[in-house]
Design a protein around this motif. Structure first.
Motif, short mmCIF file in Angstrom:
data_model
loop_
_atom_site.label_atom_id
_atom_site.label_comp_id
_atom_site.label_asym_id
_atom_site.label_seq_id
_atom_site.Cartn_x
_atom_site.Cartn_y
_atom_site.Cartn_z
N VAL A 1 38.72 49.56 48.13
CA VAL A 1 37.97 50.68 48.71
C VAL A 1 36.70 50.85 47.90
N ILE A 2 35.55 50.78 48.58
CA ILE A 2 34.26 50.84 47.91
C ILE A 2 33.57 52.16 48.25
N TYR A 3 33.33 52.95 47.23
CA TYR A 3 32.57 54.18 47.35
C TYR A 3 31.09 53.86 47.13
N MET A 4 30.22 54.63 47.77
CA MET A 4 28.78 54.54 47.51
C MET A 4 28.26 53.10 47.65
N GLY A 5 28.70 52.42 48.70
CA GLY A 5 28.36 51.02 48.84
C GLY A 5 27.40 50.68 49.94
N LEU A 6 26.88 51.67 50.65
CA LEU A 6 26.04 51.37 51.82
C LEU A 6 24.76 50.63 51.43
N ALA A 7 24.02 51.20 50.50
CA ALA A 7 22.72 50.61 50.14
C ALA A 7 22.87 49.22 49.55
N GLY A 8 23.93 48.98 48.83
CA GLY A 8 24.12 47.68 48.19
C GLY A 8 25.10 46.78 48.91
N SER A 9 25.32 47.03 50.20
CA SER A 9 26.37 46.31 50.92
C SER A 9 26.16 44.80 50.94
N GLU A 10 24.92 44.36 51.07
CA GLU A 10 24.66 42.91 51.10
C GLU A 10 25.00 42.29 49.75
N ALA A 11 24.58 42.92 48.67
CA ALA A 11 24.89 42.41 47.34
C ALA A 11 26.38 42.47 47.05
N ILE A 12 27.04 43.51 47.55
CA ILE A 12 28.48 43.65 47.35
C ILE A 12 29.23 42.51 48.06
N ALA A 13 28.85 42.24 49.31
CA ALA A 13 29.50 41.15 50.05
C ALA A 13 29.26 39.82 49.35
N ASP A 14 28.03 39.58 48.93
CA ASP A 14 27.72 38.33 48.21
C ASP A 14 28.55 38.23 46.93
N LYS A 15 28.68 39.36 46.23
CA LYS A 15 29.45 39.38 44.98
C LYS A 15 30.92 39.04 45.23
N LEU A 16 31.51 39.65 46.24
CA LEU A 16 32.92 39.41 46.54
C LEU A 16 33.15 37.97 46.96
N ILE A 17 32.25 37.43 47.76
CA ILE A 17 32.39 36.03 48.19
C ILE A 17 32.22 35.10 47.00
N ALA A 18 31.26 35.39 46.14
CA ALA A 18 31.05 34.56 44.94
C ALA A 18 32.27 34.61 44.02
N ASP A 19 32.97 35.74 44.01
CA ASP A 19 34.15 35.89 43.16
C ASP A 19 35.42 35.38 43.83
N GLY A 20 35.27 34.76 45.01
CA GLY A 20 36.41 34.06 45.59
C GLY A 20 36.94 34.58 46.90
N LEU A 21 36.41 35.67 47.42
CA LEU A 21 36.90 36.20 48.69
C LEU A 21 36.31 35.40 49.84
N THR A 22 37.08 35.16 50.88
CA THR A 22 36.58 34.38 52.00
C THR A 22 35.65 35.22 52.87
N PRO A 23 34.61 34.61 53.47
CA PRO A 23 33.67 35.37 54.29
C PRO A 23 34.29 36.05 55.50
N ASP A 24 35.46 35.54 55.95
CA ASP A 24 36.10 36.13 57.14
C ASP A 24 37.12 37.20 56.79
N THR A 25 37.08 37.72 55.56
CA THR A 25 37.96 38.82 55.17
C THR A 25 37.63 40.06 56.00
N PRO A 26 38.64 40.73 56.57
CA PRO A 26 38.36 41.93 57.39
C PRO A 26 37.77 43.06 56.56
#
Length: 260
Positions: A171-196
């Protein structure tokens, strides 16, 4: 306004996720007894209507890159009001100890010798999950849930490995403005791009909205839907659960029960 010459008391009160009838009974009582209320910008008008007309009302609303008062100044304000004899309610959205900086305000009061109590509130994450029938944990999908702040220093340097993925909910609080960086970060740390993923805006309020997509499309979804704060991002298999996106409008039409 007449106040006591003796030191007052500060109550850090969780206002919950938004709906007035999700306040705890203790929170509602303290609001009715307050002589000064220092409140966040995300606290609803319906909740503020419980504050006595005679009480001081001071907004310390924080917006991205624009703060009414610094955190240190808010601590000083709480101390000043209490030393003047006020019964001070510091009213925060959600829960004071979940990304509410309640710990810093407790420290400020304690350093000045001001009595302080914390009244927990239903967290925004709990409210969002309940309002959309989306369980944060589920025996078939997630046995671990983590809360992170998306608007924080050093995002790229943080290790988010293990916070999301099979069997986990993030659960990500206060993540709207940084959503692109957050998604990139999670994918770089091993999460698959098709994660719901799910984005829940203004949870529990009459105008709440729910959107779903995949992690790789998170920032695009937020942009297309015009999502604004307050909103939570939920990452993981549970994001597929709960009401259909179209049904959320029906739930939003339900009138809240008043607190009497």
């Amino acid at each position: 306004m007449m106040v006591s010459n003796t030191t007052g008391r500060v109550f850090l009160v969780g206002a919950g996720p938004g709906a007035v009838d999700l306040l705890t009974l203790r929170a509602a009582r303290l609001l009715g007894e307050a002589t000064a209320v220092v409140h966040d910008g995300l606290v609803s008008d319906a909740i503020m209507a419980l504050v006595p007309a005679s009480a001081l009302r001071i907004s310390v609303a924080k917006r991205r890159a624009r703060h009414t008062l610094s955190q240190a100044a808010i601590g000083d304000l709480l101390v000043e009001l209490a030393l003047a004899g006020h019964a001070v309610v510091r009213l925060k959205g959600g829960d004071p100890f979940i990304f509410g900086r309640g710990g810093e305000e407790v420290d400020a009061c304690a350093a000045a010798g001001v009595p302080v109590e914390v009244v927990p509130g239903i967290s925004s994450a709990q409210g969002a999950g309940a309002a959309t029938l989306m369980p944060l944990t589920h025996r078939d999908h997630a046995s671990i849930v983590s809360f992170v702040a998306g608007e924080c220093r050093g995002l790229a340097a943080q290790n988010w490995v293990g916070l999301a993925g099979p069997g986990r909910t993030l659960v990500i609080y206060m993540g709207l403005a940084g959503s692109e960086a957050i998604a990139d970060k999670l994918i770089a740390d091993g999460l698959t791009p098709d994660t719901p993923v799910a984005v829940i805006e203004r949870a529990t309020r009459h105008d709440q909205r729910l959107f779903r997509s995949l992690l790789a499309d998170l920032s695009g979804l937020i942009a297309r839907a015009g999502v604004t704060s307050p909103a939570l991002i939920i990452v993981g298999a549970v994001a597929r659960l709960g009401v259909a996106d179209s049904e959320i409008l029906t739930l939003a039409e339900a009138a809240p029960c008043p607190i009497s």
